[in-house]
Design an enzyme around this catalytic site. Sequence first.
Site, PDB file in Angstrom:
ATOM      1  N   SER A 158      -5.485  37.750  83.378  1.00  0.00           N
ATOM      2  CA  SER A 158      -6.792  37.281  82.911  1.00  0.00           C
ATOM      3  C   SER A 158      -7.375  36.177  83.779  1.00  0.00           C
ATOM      4  CB  SER A 158      -6.704  36.807  81.462  1.00  0.00           C
ATOM      5  OG  SER A 158      -6.050  35.567  81.379  1.00  0.00           O
ATOM      6  N   LYS A 181      -6.087  29.470  80.106  1.00  0.00           N
ATOM      7  CA  LYS A 181      -7.493  29.873  80.144  1.00  0.00           C
ATOM      8  C   LYS A 181      -8.343  28.682  80.570  1.00  0.00           C
ATOM      9  CE  LYS A 181      -7.125  34.087  78.313  1.00  0.00           C
ATOM     10  NZ  LYS A 181      -5.673  34.161  78.524  1.00  0.00           N
TER      11      LYS A 181
END
Length: 211
Positions: free
Chosen positions: A132, A170
Amino acid sequence: MGQRFDDHRRQEILTKINQYIEEYSYPPSIREISKMMNVVSSSTAATYVNRLINDGYLKKRDSRSRTLEITPKGKEMVGFVEEKNHGIPLVGTVAAGQPIVAEESIEGFFPVPDNITYPIDELFMLSVQGDSMIEIGINNGDQIIVHRQSTADNGQIVVAMTEDYEATVKRFYKEAGQIRLHPENSTMADLFYSNVTILGLVISLYRPVLF
């Protein structure tokens, strides 16, 4: 027990257990401890071991055989002083994709890069699992260096623990009464939470394999 259980006896048992571990790279069984200590009954050896566990000199990971470990207190008792490791602890895996549980168990140590000025005891490393964050160069299998802290500014790359006790890496944003964790992968959607716990700020990475 038939014999006085004083510091001399503690040290004798711990020394023999430590010598066994150094020779065989795994701890002795209760039967082997009984033999080492020249006691007839394995239950007596088990009682010794339980006393040492209760007193903080030994610990046992679970109920299986050969899971005894000598604690730092026990190593001090036998005169064994571990050299202080000056590396960054590698403590498990963190997701760069869907969140997964990150268990903090030290797997090794990594030399501190010359360009990192944070105190060593404020740093840890995690192996990245997932893709990601690939659009900013954090790939599956990379090891990220993290500065342990509980706050972050919008736009910083963090390791965060979600409300479900899952850790993920993230880009962090706090906005409109919620937390948005943004993946740097255009095929993936943002994750939204009412709250997360910041475990640290990603400050660098190491790639064990280039190709």
